[in-house]
Scaffold this motif. Structure first.
Motif, PDB file in Angstrom:
ATOM      1  N   UNK A  76     -32.854  70.595 -27.869  1.00  0.00           N
ATOM      2  CA  UNK A  76     -32.605  70.129 -29.891  1.00  0.00           C
ATOM      3  C   UNK A  76     -31.300  71.267 -30.555  1.00  0.00           C
ATOM      4  N   UNK A  77     -30.161  71.046 -30.421  1.00  0.00           N
ATOM      5  CA  UNK A  77     -29.424  72.192 -31.668  1.00  0.00           C
ATOM      6  C   UNK A  77     -28.920  71.449 -32.628  1.00  0.00           C
ATOM      7  N   UNK A  78     -29.664  70.251 -33.078  1.00  0.00           N
ATOM      8  CA  UNK A  78     -29.529  69.955 -34.382  1.00  0.00           C
ATOM      9  C   UNK A  78     -28.132  69.077 -34.595  1.00  0.00           C
ATOM     10  N   UNK A  79     -27.824  68.181 -35.247  1.00  0.00           N
ATOM     11  CA  UNK A  79     -27.115  67.162 -35.157  1.00  0.00           C
ATOM     12  C   UNK A  79     -25.261  68.045 -34.891  1.00  0.00           C
ATOM     13  N   UNK A  80     -25.106  69.012 -35.576  1.00  0.00           N
ATOM     14  CA  UNK A  80     -24.259  69.900 -36.421  1.00  0.00           C
ATOM     15  C   UNK A  80     -23.487  70.412 -34.568  1.00  0.00           C
ATOM     16  N   UNK A  81     -22.606  71.118 -34.849  1.00  0.00           N
ATOM     17  CA  UNK A  81     -21.933  72.048 -33.314  1.00  0.00           C
ATOM     18  C   UNK A  81     -22.216  73.686 -33.461  1.00  0.00           C
ATOM     19  N   UNK A  82     -23.097  73.734 -31.771  1.00  0.00           N
ATOM     20  CA  UNK A  82     -23.093  74.748 -32.229  1.00  0.00           C
ATOM     21  C   UNK A  82     -22.175  75.753 -31.568  1.00  0.00           C
ATOM     22  N   UNK A 132     -33.045  72.824 -37.813  1.00  0.00           N
ATOM     23  CA  UNK A 132     -32.739  73.149 -36.789  1.00  0.00           C
ATOM     24  C   UNK A 132     -31.608  73.747 -36.884  1.00  0.00           C
ATOM     25  N   UNK A 133     -30.879  73.954 -35.663  1.00  0.00           N
ATOM     26  CA  UNK A 133     -29.784  75.131 -35.494  1.00  0.00           C
ATOM     27  C   UNK A 133     -28.261  75.014 -36.564  1.00  0.00           C
ATOM     28  N   UNK A 134     -27.952  73.283 -36.539  1.00  0.00           N
ATOM     29  CA  UNK A 134     -26.582  72.955 -37.490  1.00  0.00           C
ATOM     30  C   UNK A 134     -27.088  71.835 -37.326  1.00  0.00           C
ATOM     31  N   UNK A 135     -27.064  71.590 -39.078  1.00  0.00           N
ATOM     32  CA  UNK A 135     -27.129  69.528 -39.005  1.00  0.00           C
ATOM     33  C   UNK A 135     -25.995  69.311 -39.291  1.00  0.00           C
ATOM     34  N   UNK A 136     -25.582  68.167 -39.208  1.00  0.00           N
ATOM     35  CA  UNK A 136     -24.879  67.532 -39.097  1.00  0.00           C
ATOM     36  C   UNK A 136     -23.473  67.932 -40.205  1.00  0.00           C
ATOM     37  N   UNK A 137     -22.505  68.339 -38.962  1.00  0.00           N
ATOM     38  CA  UNK A 137     -21.273  68.444 -40.320  1.00  0.00           C
ATOM     39  C   UNK A 137     -21.405  70.297 -40.502  1.00  0.00           C
ATOM     40  N   UNK A 138     -21.720  71.138 -39.924  1.00  0.00           N
ATOM     41  CA  UNK A 138     -22.146  72.190 -40.073  1.00  0.00           C
ATOM     42  C   UNK A 138     -21.743  72.870 -38.556  1.00  0.00           C
ATOM     43  N   UNK A 139     -21.226  73.848 -37.777  1.00  0.00           N
ATOM     44  CA  UNK A 139     -21.217  74.776 -37.522  1.00  0.00           C
ATOM     45  C   UNK A 139     -22.416  75.997 -37.650  1.00  0.00           C
ATOM     46  N   UNK A 140     -22.486  76.306 -35.692  1.00  0.00           N
ATOM     47  CA  UNK A 140     -23.441  77.492 -36.175  1.00  0.00           C
ATOM     48  C   UNK A 140     -22.761  78.266 -34.583  1.00  0.00           C
ATOM     49  N   UNK A 141     -22.590  79.560 -35.782  1.00  0.00           N
ATOM     50  CA  UNK A 141     -21.583  79.992 -34.504  1.00  0.00           C
ATOM     51  C   UNK A 141     -22.684  81.559 -34.031  1.00  0.00           C
TER      52      UNK A 141
END
Lengths: 570, 694
Positions: A254-260, B238-247
């Motif tokens: 579960x990493x969320x809706x965005x991209x990792x 969460x690591x990232x929300x929609x529309x965002x990017x987690x590097x």
């Protein structure tokens, strides 16, 4: 794209019950259910041309779930019986037969549906209030301080399911096991509101029935290799248990809706396995002895735990989670991080066990209400039937715990009830009619239809051409073998009534069940000692039968009230 | 491609269709009515006595039948519609259908209200034990509901179900709680009841508190001061929300962020615990971590609630969702609410969540547990209960409105209801609006001086709303304006307006102002209506001198406020409404000068009798229909009170609305000259579809 098609108009039929097709389908269903009824009922073999195994049964739940009915009226009928069975487990066939009989009998009379429905309802409430009243002559109190009546109850259920293929000895054995399993689910020191535990039925097919057994605690099936790898624990005190509901396989889901975005050279696997090992260290420092996981444990963590003499078992499955939580007193852990010390539980001991060809890991509880019933039978179909029967029996015991009464079985309740209604409608029709618009004649007609429907139910207990009689004092049922000599001396031919409470040595008068006899007051006083001493009574569950009676009459009323059937042909 | 086929829309065909439908539906009407068993294409079975449901199940092909279906959707005796059709037969020799349909419309908009008000109203009883306070006594509600359920559920259950409804009513709402409660219960009726199959119907009961058809995903018994929160998203960050990017740049970063997430979740749950929150209600599935920390902190969790359930809870307790604070502080959480209890409820070995919510609105939360041997029966009972609620809602609707708006509103709701309920999306044009609209257009066009405008204004209202006045004054003034030559178009434009007006009439505004607001929504005519308003205001305030004839009008309109159809009007059951209306219509027809009016009145009067005829079908001797009818007419002639053989009451409002809808439908059917069958899948816009048919 799916093809669009105009909806076909529905098919509308008036007065559905009068058509020949409905009558024949109803009578076919009736024949099926009546021939299954009782200890000497005939078995049905159901097989599907499209596959699946052949089911041999005489139980309503198995029978109806395999049958495919198409007519809407039959659908209503079978659905209501199935719903009854799924809530009460018992008395499905009784309900089905009574409902069919009622519809058939009432139709013959040709009264208006309004009158029929109204009077049926009155008669039903008469039955219900009688069966619930203190003066009721066909129910006995259930004494939980001795096992006798409870055993009778369980035995009656087992003997009424001939497809289990049990011998007399096996029946005794299984009844005792079921009762033990039930008693193990009752908490020892409960005050006020008690919460029953659970008996888990563990399948062991291909074994003799006599090998069945009950064990406290939970059995987890494992392969022999796995079991050998587990190291024995030598510990005198209780074992500390950690139960995980989250996966310990190390995947980051579960990493969320965005991209990792993971930079080059960064290994998430390493990061996670570090995390898992940290978790392992915490478990070690908390002195956990047993780690159970609903899902998968990463092999490296498993290895790590084993090295530190912790037993790790994964893939428990969701069905065992609740009993495990209850038994060990743990709080299922959903975190890979810090674990609260109060979320650990304990078991008294663990051991390995082998039953038949199967190997089990056995968790023995300190004091808990979970037990495992290892159920053996020779083949698949017989085992399925036995399992259903055991579930029914356990459920009936639970229902009896709530309402500690049992009805006399073997058909005695039905004949007694019929006698009571006849007497009541003859001697006191005003109290039933009260302010209604129905006449006394109508009442007599409907009452007769109702009583004969009840009596036909017990009539279908006899499948071998024997005769059924009723006595004129208690209104109990007596049956004579088909091959017995002509009427010479009734007391010699009849030994015991259907439920086994009375024997023929008393001064009794008998009459054939379907013959007309003048109404009499069925006596209700039986000596308390007789109940206690009779060790071989046939008993029925009061709650299930009451509900079955109500469902049967309500469903019959519903079907009789139909004026149109609209079938959607789409 | 459109392939179409046209057939002459003969009234004969319509009659045939109506007769067939009547045969089916008439067996379900009244206390002696029987059940119909329907199967769905999925194989499920459904029991019903609801005309609308049955017609829907039939998958009618004939467009006229579909038109009828739309009407019967909401009302109790669908039969009436067909009946009038059948009686239209006597009229066959008349070839000018259009003309007749106009006469019908005229009757409906101008005469019917007058009869209702002038004659029928003296027979009305009120459901309220005291008219001023609008208090409702149990016995009269029982009578009303019993009569309602008599026609809706199987006869062995109607008493029980009506008792259940009655109990529910008195447990959930007080009479003072107003329409809002009805709306809430109506909107959320599905969530407020639980169906349990396999138990006898008599096991149905009402449970205090709210029962959710879910199980706890975490249950921790708790007592004392308990609070709850509602969340609509996961609590765990969460690591990232929609529309965002987690590097992710390093493994250590990943571990720290995971650690942070864990600690954050832990902290939030701890914080909730410190605020005495014992229950977490979530519309989404919460991660394992949240459930774990909830359990550790003694918080029970209910997940995956539907948006309807969440909105119901929010409406009851007036609580907005809890949003986990971004920057974490130890301050108090604003969005929590007290709960009396939360515990599992076991119904037939299935677990449900049972909540004791503390209501902040007038609704006292209770749930209905409906038991029955089969699902089809439970569904029927649920339907009937919901229907009864709608009926009560209508009955109470006019509680706060004055008379003028009442009639407007009434019409407004009728179209609103049809719009909501009918699957065919057939919209009955709103007669009231239609005729209001027309005079206005005329007024605008003619551009007369202010006084005259006022005059028309008042006239129009007296026509529609105070039919009593209308009877004397109507004909001389506005005959030309109200003949509906092309009502159809105007009606179409007004359908949306009626919705808005309905809402607007909820305000306690004086009559004139109210009307002006209603009109102002039309946008392009704002100026005109305001002008109008001013003028009337002036006339009201002072300058009454020039129009002496108008004063009595004003006076009557005021005085009728209290005497005409107030909320809660009822009549005894057993065809009383129909017989009364029949009687007065005949009387009216005798006095009538115009032959067409006489004819229409006669036809409708006779058609009305069809209902009591069906109701008394099974009765014999003294209670047979002819006897009852003669007794009633005799009583009316000698001014004696009517004696009804049956106990029970029914809502006049419902009957009235039904009648107007039926007349509307009939009007439409009669104007059809051609039926065009279109063999194409309906377009997305449903309104378009229904107009194609007609």
């Amino acid at each position: 794209m799916s093809r669009l098609e105009a909806k076909k108009p529905s098919l509308c039929k008036s007065e559905p019950l009068t058509t020949e097709r409905v009558r024949t389908t109803l009578s076919v269903l009736k024949r099926i259910v009546t021939s299954c009824y009782g200890p000497s009922g005939r078995l049905k073999q159901l097989h599907n041309g499209f596959g699946g195994y052949v089911c041999t049964t005489s139980q309503s739940s198995a029978l109806l779930s395999h049958l495919l009915v198409t007519h809407p009226i039959l659908k209503i009928l079978t659905a209501s019986i199935q719903n009854h069975v799924s809530s009460f487990s018992d008395c499905g066939l009784f309900t089905a037969i009574l409902c069919c009989n009622l519809i058939e009998n009432v139709q013959r009379l040709g009264l208006t549906p309004t009158t029929v429905i109204r009077l049926n309802k009155h008669l039903l409430s008469l039955c219900i209030s009688y069966l619930k009243s203190e003066t009721c002559g066909c129910r006995i109190p259930v004494d939980f301080s001795s096992t006798q009546i409870l055993l009778c109850l369980v035995r009656s259920i087992l003997t009424s399911k001939p497809a289990c293929m049990l011998t007399r000895k096996e029946t005794e054995h299984v009844s005792a096991l079921i009762l033990r399993a039930f008693l193990l689910t009752i908490p020892e020191n409960a005050e006020g509101h008690i919460i029953l535990g659970k008996s888990l039925i563990v399948p062991l097919k291909g074994q003799r029935v006599i090998d069945s057994t009950v064990l406290p605690g939970i059995l987890i099936e494992m392969s022999e290799v796995q079991l050998m790898r587990l190291l024995p624990i030598k510990k005198s005190t209780a074992l500390k248990v950690a139960l995980f509901c989250t996966t310990l396989s190390g995947d980051t889901s579960d990493t969320g809706e965005g991209t990792v975005v993971v930079s080059y050279g960064v290994s998430l696997e390493n990061a996670v396995s570090d995390q898992l090992l940290n978790l392992g260290r915490q478990l070690i420092s908390d002195h956990v002895d047993l780690v159970l996981c609903q899902k998968v444990i990463h092999p490296s963590l498993k290895q790590f735990l084993n090295m530190h003499r912790i037993i790790a078992i994964d893939r428990i499955g969701v069905t065992l989670m609740e009993p495990l939580t209850k038994m060990t007193g743990t709080q299922p852990i959903g975190s890979l991080g810090s674990i609260c010390p109060n979320s650990y539980g304990s078991v008294k001991d663990v051991c390995t066990a082998k039953f038949g060809s199967k190997h089990f890991f056995h968790l023995i509880p300190n004091e808990a209400t979970i037990c495992s019933l290892l159920l053996c039978n020779r083949n698949d179909t017989a085992w399925d039937e036995l399992k259903l029967t055991c579930q029914t029996a356990l459920h009936v015991l639970q229902l009896t715990l709530k309402e500690p009464w049992a009805l006399l079985g073997g058909g005695c309740t039905e004949t007694h009830l019929a006698a009571y209604i006849r007497h009541k409608t003859h001697n006191d029709p005003e109290s039933i009619l009260k302010d209604d618009e129905c006449t006394q004649t109508e009442l007599q007609l409907i009452a007769e239809a109702f009583c004969s429907a009840l009596e036909s139910v017990v009539g279908s207990l006899e499948h071998d051409g024997g005769e059924i009689l009723t006595d004129m004092k208690y209104g109990h049922l007596w049956s004579v073998h088909a091959d017995s000599p002509c009427v010479a001396n009734w007391p010699d031919l009849l030994s015991q009534c259907g439920c086994g409470l009375y024997n023929s040595q008393e001064e009794l008068n008998w009459s054939f069940l379907r013959s007309t006899c003048r109404p009499f007051v069925p006596q209700s006083c039986f000596p308390h000692e007789a109940v206690v001493s009779a060790s071989n009574l046939t008993l029925d569950c009061l709650t299930a039968k009451l509900s079955g009676l109500q469902v049967a009459v309500e469903t019959a009323n519903l079907i009789l009230d139909l004026s149109y059937v609209i079938e959607d042909k789409n | 491609m459109l392939s179409s086929m046209a057939a002459a829309g003969s009234v004969k065909a319509a009659l045939q269709v109506a007769e067939v439908l009547e045969a089916i539906v008439s067996c379900c009407v009244g206390p002696e009515g029987r059940q119909v068993l329907c199967t769905k294409p999925t194989g499920e079975v459904l029991l019903s006595r609801n005309g609308g449901r049955l017609l829907e199940a039939l998958h009618l092909e004939h467009p006229i039948a579909r038109g009828l279906h739309a009407i019967t959707d909401r009302e109790k005796d669908p039969l009436m519609c067909e009946n009038i059709q059948t009686h239209g037969r006597h009229w066959k020799n008349c070839s000018r259908w259009k003309f007749i349909s106009q006469a019908l419309l005229t009757f409906q908009t101008q005469i019917l209200d007058g009869i209702m008000d002038q004659y029928l109203s003296r027979h009305f009883l009120s459901i309220f034990s005291s008219a001023k306070e609008r208090t409702l006594c149990r016995s009269s509600l029982e009578l009303l509901l019993e009569a309602y359920f008599c026609g809706r559920v199987g006869r062995n259950n109607h008493k029980f179900i009506s008792q259940l409804m009655c109990d529910y009513f008195f447990k959930c709402m007080t009479c003072k709680s107003g329409i809002g409660v009805f709306e809430l219960v109506d909107d959320h009726f599905v969530e407020l009841n639980v169906g349990v199959t396999g138990l006898p119907v008599s096991d149905s009961r009402i449970i205090a508190g709210l029962v959710l058809q879910k199980d706890f995903s975490v249950y921790r018994p708790a007592d004392g001061d308990m609070r709850m929160v509602i969340v609509t998203e996961t609590i765990q960050p969460l690591f990232s929300t929609s529309g965002s990017e987690f590097i992710l740049n390093s493994e250590a970063q990943f571990q720290t962020s995971q650690f942070w997430i864990m600690e954050k979740t832990k902290a939030i749950m701890k914080h909730l615990h410190s605020q005495n929150v014992k229950l977490l209600i979530s519309s989404v599935k919460q991660p394992d971590l949240v459930s774990y920390y909830a359990g550790v902190n003694g918080i029970s969790v209910v997940e995956c609630l539907s948006s309807e359930e969440v909105s119901l809870i929010r409406r009851i307790i007036g609580l907005s969702p809890f949003v986990p604070p971004q920057a974490f502080s130890q301050c108090e959480i604003p969005n929590t609410a007290l709960v009396k209890f939360c515990k599992p409820l076991i119904l037939r070995s299935k677990r449900y969540v049972h909540l004791g919510l503390i209501s902040t609105c007038a609704f006292i939360p209770h749930s209905i547990v409906l038991c029955g041997p089969v699902h089809g029966l439970i569904e029927q009972h649920e339907d009937a209960l919901h229907g009864a609620l709608k009926m009560l809602r209508q009955l109470f609707k006019d509680l706060d409105l004055n008379y003028m708006t009442q009639t407007n509103d009434q019409n407004g709701t009728s179209s609103l209801f049809i719009y909501k309920n009918s699957g065919e999306s057939y919209q009955a044009p709103d007669p009231g609006n239609g005729s209001i609209q027309r005079p206005y257009q005329d007024t605008v066009a003619e551009n007369k001086d202010a006084l005259e405008k006022t005059q028309t204004y008042l006239k129009v209202h007296s026509n529609l709303v105070i039919p009593d006045v209308e009877l004397e004054t109507y004909i001389p003034y506005s005959t030309p304006t109200l003949t509906p030559t092309d009502t159809f178009q105007t009606v179409e434009t007004l359908t949306c307006l009626s919705l808005e007006r309905n809402r607007l009439t909820d305000y306690y505004e004086p009559l004139l102002k109210n009307n002006s607001t209603a009109y102002s929504t039309r946008g392009n005519r704002i100026e005109i209506s305001y002008e109008n308003l001013q003028v009337t205001n002036i006339t009201r305030k002072g300058s009454m001198l020039p129009v002496s004839c108008k004063l009595p009008n004003m006076g009557t309109s005021q005085s009728y406020l209290s005497s005409s159809m107030p909320a809660g009007c009822v009549l005894p059951v057993g065809g009383n409404f129909e017989i009364l209306l029949h009687y007065y219509l005949l009387n009216y027809a005798k006095k009538c000068h115009q032959s067409e009016e006489t004819m229409v009145s006669m036809i409708i009067a006779n058609a009305l009798l069809g209902i009591p005829k069906v109701l008394y079908k099974s009765k014999t001797g003294k209670y047979s229909f002819p006897h009852t009818y003669i007794r009633a007419v005799h009583a009316l002639q000698t001014n004696q009170p009517l004696v009804s053989s049956q106990t029970g009451l029914e809502s006049v409002m419902g009957k009235y609305q039904l009648l107007t809808s039926v007349l509307q439908c009939l009007t439409k059917i009669l104007t059809i000259d051609m039926v065009i069958t279109v063999k194409r899948h309906p377009q997305k816009v449903h309104n378009q579809d229904s107009e194609d048919e007609l």
